[in-house]
Each structure stands twice: as structure tokens, then as C-alpha cells.
Design an enzyme around this catalytic site. Structure first.
Site, short mmCIF file in Angstrom:
data_model
loop_
_atom_site.label_atom_id
_atom_site.label_comp_id
_atom_site.label_asym_id
_atom_site.label_seq_id
_atom_site.Cartn_x
_atom_site.Cartn_y
_atom_site.Cartn_z
N ASP A 195 0.79 -1.09 -0.07
CA ASP A 195 -0.12 0.12 -0.04
C ASP A 195 1.01 1.38 -0.06
O ASP A 195 1.75 1.38 0.83
CB ASP A 195 -0.97 0.05 1.18
CG ASP A 195 -1.74 1.06 1.30
OD1 ASP A 195 -1.87 1.84 0.70
OD2 ASP A 195 -2.05 1.41 2.53
N HIS A 368 -3.70 4.35 6.93
CA HIS A 368 -2.70 3.95 6.00
C HIS A 368 -1.30 4.18 6.72
O HIS A 368 -1.09 5.19 7.30
CB HIS A 368 -2.76 4.44 4.66
CG HIS A 368 -4.09 4.28 4.17
ND1 HIS A 368 -4.18 3.21 3.31
CD2 HIS A 368 -5.23 4.94 4.01
CE1 HIS A 368 -5.35 3.17 2.71
NE2 HIS A 368 -6.10 4.23 3.13
#
Length: 555
Positions: A195, A368
Site C-alpha cells: 500500500d 494507512h
């Protein structure tokens, strides 16, 4: 059959590369296909009239009979939102954890013509799906029950982190299992897909727990009603709001169809714990003193018909704001949504409410990983080949730089975009031939019938309007029987521009008179002459280029 004798494995990237959202990839081995995530994204401002943006499924659709299944990593729209449209084209079982599948079921229930076989998997479980051996690793994110996936293939191992952060104090006590990632790394990882969303953010992403501290402070100072807007799938955030509301003696009402549906699923599965007597129906809100109420609603991205947008405009049926109320916008704008969010925030301030958002208070943290966490993941897994995923190109490039700084050779890093293919053969990676990929636009119930040409026309109409030229001709001789008559929409106001339109009509009549003199009766030639004459006149007089639409009627 030995691995060397088997066809190479292909990793096909169908969405989420060079953009935020629409995450989707597929792995092909031994002629079989495994799909990982089927997400959507929301339209940018130039996508006029578009509701949603889907990945182009055609590569998988062409191999529908070979599709072993879809693995969903978590329940956010950018990873599961396009599942219903995909299942209309490809009949395949869907794998995921309990909460992810629960949310997916709710979405599919809204699409009456879609059904699917759901297969629940557990964190830490290993399961064979056709020729793919999948291991599901728990990760911490802004939604419970999120997983990363290890995919063992005949030619090597692929690890896909999906969305993650290394939260030291997660709300549900479920941390990213770095120990398991280390064991997987010790066994050997050929390709790491990781990611990249927060690759630009230095350091580490703060823990979700700090939002609770900010909420407690704001709740303690709020004299009247509190409205909290967040993503409907951010169960961790909703849990914290409910805990602070209970501690302060406030009742909680949920607003928004997706919010209510997700809360029901999360409570059923034990991921959201809130006492029954804390919850009230929105219809009963007016019977309670404002100082004892909390409204949790959707609309954190400024969606025009969302609960928060209606509240900000003073148009919501059940919730209105008054001076002294408190509004907490507990989300950050998705790129492209900034102007919509700002419009809503301005409306909230106009109501006299006290407004808190990520720009002024610690009411939101990302789900994140920041740059330091991304580096730690790379050092833990130690992949032979690295691929940054999830993000705009600059984020992918910065993540690649992080990988180089943490021991991955430059020639072992691939920055890919939608449609790119990587070939894994005998533990080595190379580029493959690109496949068709891109965006499929949803407008109302139409899927894929709005494309670049339609969007271009909509932009022209929005920018310069339309000028319709109606003319009636004799079909035998080409003689002009009536017109040309001009109709303006979004170009000039007819009542105030009559002289200009009359002059334009004269210019078109002169061009058509030349064709009439030559006995031209072909409609296409008549339309072409009309469009050319009007276009030249309008541009010379106004420096605008409206869409010119000739309408020829024959008698």
C-alpha cells in the site's frame, strides 16, 4: 508437472494504480484466475453527471469460466464497492472475513439481480483456492477484520498487504501481525505488493486511539447537540464516538442508509459494542434535549444528497443545526472531493455551529501506513521483487524510493499502472504484455454507456452551451421552406441576444442558399454547411464554441 514446465504466473493490474480507489488485481496460474478486491472510486469534477467509477472487468470476463474466486481484503468501498457489477459478469465464489462479507452481502442485497456464494475465512487461516494457496494475515486498518494475503503459486510467492498501518494501540486490539510477516519473509517472498497511499507522509501514522482523546475533549465542551460525520465503514471511529457518548450520558442516532446497514452488521458480529439503550431512532431525536444527543451520519466527502450536506443546507428532515451545536467532520477529503467538502463546511459554519475537522483538530487519523511503517514492512518481508500499489503515480514513485533505501535493488522494483502485467516465472519477475484496463462509468442505471466522447460533449455543453439550428427544406429541390431558426440553451439568453441570433441565422441562410442554388439535397452536406457557417460566425463574434446541432426537416 514441475514448476519449470508450467506456464508462467501473471499478475494483472486492473485498478488502483496511478489513482486513489478502484483497487483490483488478478493472478493467473495454470489457466485459472484469482481476483483480489473489486473496488470503485468516485467521479472527479470533470466527470459531469457520473455517479460511480468501476474498473474495466473485461479481462476477467473473457476468462469467466476460469475464475476460481474473488478474495476481499476488507470492507471499504475502494476494495469491495464494485463487487455487485462484477458478479453480474462473472459467477465466482467470494472469500473474505466475517465483517467484510457481511458488508458485501448488504450491498448485493440492493442489487436484486445479483447473487453469490460467500466463503468465510479467518485471520491466520490458509486455504487452497484452485492452484492458489492463500494465507490470510491480520492487519490493522480503519475498519475491523482487514487482512493481507499471501498467494503461493507454482512459480513463487506473492504477498499483497492491502491497506494497513502499524498501529501500536488499535481500538479492537488487533494489530498488524508483523511476526507472521517476518515468518513469511523467512520462507521467501518473490513479489511484495504494498500500500502506497501515505508514502508521502514522513514518520508513522498516529494511532486511532488519539481520536478518542480529541472526541472526549470536544464532547466535554459541547453545550448542545453534536453531529459526527465519518465514513459509514469506519467502525473503529463509530465505536469511539459511541463510547464517548455513553460516558457523557448522550443518546446516539445513526443517519444514512449505509451507516445504519454497516452498524447493524458490525453489532451482529461483535465488532461494534454499544448498549441498546444508548441508541435512538432519528425520528425520536426531537423528544430529547439537544445536550443529550449525538447524531452520527454519512457525508464526510460532501456528497450532494448525503445526510451532512442536507444538514448543512438546512434541508434535512430530522436534523437541523442551531448556534451552539457542534459538528465533527471525522474524515479527510478523498483527492478530488476537496471543493465539495469545503462547500459543506462553509454551510456548517453559516449555521452558527462549532465545526471541528482534520485541519483544525485531531479528529481524524489515517488508516494507512506512513513512510517509516512502509520501510519497516519492506525490511520485515525482504522481498526479491517489490511493487508499490494503491496510490497516484507520485506516491508509487516515493514508495519505490523507500524500497531502494531499505535494501531492494532498483532493478527489482516495478512501478506499474492499470493494464500492466508482471510475469512471475521460476521466482523471477519480468514485464508482460499489457491488457485492456481503465474506467467504466456508472450514470444512473447505465453502466459503461458514458465514455470519453460523452464526457467531452457534457463538458462542451457545460462550458459553452448548445445552439440548435432548425431548417425545413424541400426534399426534391433543396429549397429552403422555413428557417433557419436558432434556439440557444446555455449559450446566450435569447430575449437579450435577438439581434445577434438573427445575424447568425442570416449567415446560416446564406450558406444554405449556396447549396440550394447548386441543387444540393443531401442532409449531411446541409448540416455540415450550417455547422461551419454558424461556428465561424459565433467564434468571430463571441470567442465561444457552443455545440452546434443542425436539425433538418424535409417536406
Amino acid at each position: 508437472m514441475t514448476p519449470a514446465a508450467r506456464a508462467p504466473v501473471r499478475i494483472v493490474f486492473l485498478g488502483g494504480l496511478g489513482e486513489i480507489g478502484r483497487n483490483m488485481l488478478a493472478v493467473e496460474a495454470d489457466g485459472r484466475v484469482l481476483v483480489v478486491d473489486v473496488g470503485l472510486s468516485f467521479p472527479t469534477e470533470e466527470m459531469l453527471g457520473v455517479d460511480l467509477v468501476l474498473p474495466d472487468f473485461s479481462w476477467v470476463e473473457e476468462r469467466a469460466d476460469a475464475c476460481e474466486g474473488v478474495v476481499l481484503t476488507h470492507g471499504h468501498e475502494d476494495h469491495v464497492g464494485a463487487l455487485g457489477w462484477f458478479l453480474r459478469r462473472v459467477d465466482a465464489p467470494v472469500y473474505g472475513t466475517a465483517l467484510t462479507l457481511g458488508m458485501a452481502r448488504r450491498r448485493l442485497a440492493e442489487m436484486a439481480d445479483v447473487d453469490a456464494e460467500f466463503v468465510e475465512v479467518g485471520s491466520g487461516e490458509t486455504r487452497a483456492v484452485g492452484p492458489f494457496r492463500c494465507r490470510f494475515v491480520p492487519v490493522s486498518h480503519s475498519i475491523p477484520d482487514a487482512i493481507a494475503i499471501t498467494i503461493d503459486t507454482p512459480h513463487g510467492r506473492i504477498v499483497y498487504t492491502s491497506d494497513f498501518k502499524l498501529d501500536p494501540t488499535p481500538i479492537d486490539g488487533r494489530s498488524t501481525d508483523l511476526g507472521e510477516f517476518a515468518r513469511i519473509g523467512d520462507e521467501g517472498v518473490d513479489v511484495l505488493l504494498s500500500d502506497s497511499t501515505n508514502a508521502e507522509n514522513a514518520g508513522r501514522t498516529p494511532s486511532e486511539a488519539i481520536v478518542g482523546d480529541a472526541l472526549r475533549d470536544i464532547f466535554a465542551r459541547a453545550a448542545r447537540r453534536i453531529v459526527v460525520a465519518c465514513f459509514a465503514s469506519n467502525i473503529h471511529r463509530i465505536q469511539q464516538v459511541c463510547e464517548v457518548a455513553e460516558a457523557s450520558g448522550r443518546k446516539v442516532a445513526f443517519v444514512g442508509r449505509s451507516m445504519i446497514a454497516n452498524v447493524e452488521v458490525a453489532r451482529e458480529l461483535g465488532h461494534l459494542e454499544v448498549a441498546d439503550d444508548t441508541l435512538v431512532d432519528i425520528e425520536d431525536l426531537e423528544s430529547l434535549p439537544p445536550r443529550r444527543t449525538v447524531v452520527v451520519c454519512t457525508g464526510s466527502q460532501g456528497e450532494p444528497l448525503s445526510a451532512l450536506s442536507l444538514i448543512a443546507a438546512g434541508e434535512h428532515k430530522w436534523v437541523s443545526l442551531a448556534p451552539g451545536d457542534t459538528v465533527i467532520l471525522s474524515a479527510s477529503p478523498i483527492p478530488g472531493n476537496e471543493s465539495s467538502v469545503h462547500r459543506v463546511v462553509n454551510g456548517l459554519y453559516r449555521s452558527g455551529a462549532d465545526v471541528y475537522h482534520a485541519g483544525t483538530s485531531k479528529v481524524h487519523v489515517s488508516g494507512h501506513a506512513g513512510a517509516d511503517e512502509l520501510a519497516e514492512m519492506i525490511r520485515t518481508v525482504r522481498p526479491r521483487h517489490f511493487v508499490p500499489v494503491h496510490g497516484e503515480y507520485r506516491q508509487l514513485a516515493l514508495h519505490a524510493r523507500i524500497a531502494r533505501a531499505n535494501g531492494v535493488p532498483g532493478d527489482a522494483i516495478s512501478i506499474v499502472e492499470d493494464g500492466d502485467v508482471l510475469v512471475l516465472e521460476d521466482h523471477r519477475v519480468r514485464r508482460g504484455e499489457r491488457v485492456r484496463a481503465g474506467m467504466v462509468l456508472v450514470d444512473g442505471i447505465g453502466v459503461g454507456d458514458v465514455g470519453p466522447v460523452v464526457l467531452r460533449d457534457r463538458r462542451v455543453l457545460a462550458g459553452d452551451g448548445i445552439l440548435v439550428c432548425v431548417v425545413t427544406i424541400d426534399g426534391r429541390t433543396g429549397e429552403i421552406m422555413a428557417g433557419p431558426d436558432l434556439i440557444s440553451r446555455g449559450f446566450v439568453y435569447e430575449d437579450e441576444s435577438r439581434d445577434f441570433l438573427d445575424d447568425a441565422a442570416e449567415r446560416a441562410r446564406a450558406a444554405l442558399g449556396e447549396l440550394e442554388a447548386d441543387g444540393v439535397t443531401d442532409w449531411s452536406e446541409i448540416k455540415k454547411a450550417c455547422r461551419r457557417a454558424l461556428g465561424e460566425f459565433v467564434w468571430h463574434q463571441t470567442r465561444r464554441r457552443p455545440m452546434i446541432l443542425p436539425v433538418v426537416m424535409e417536406v
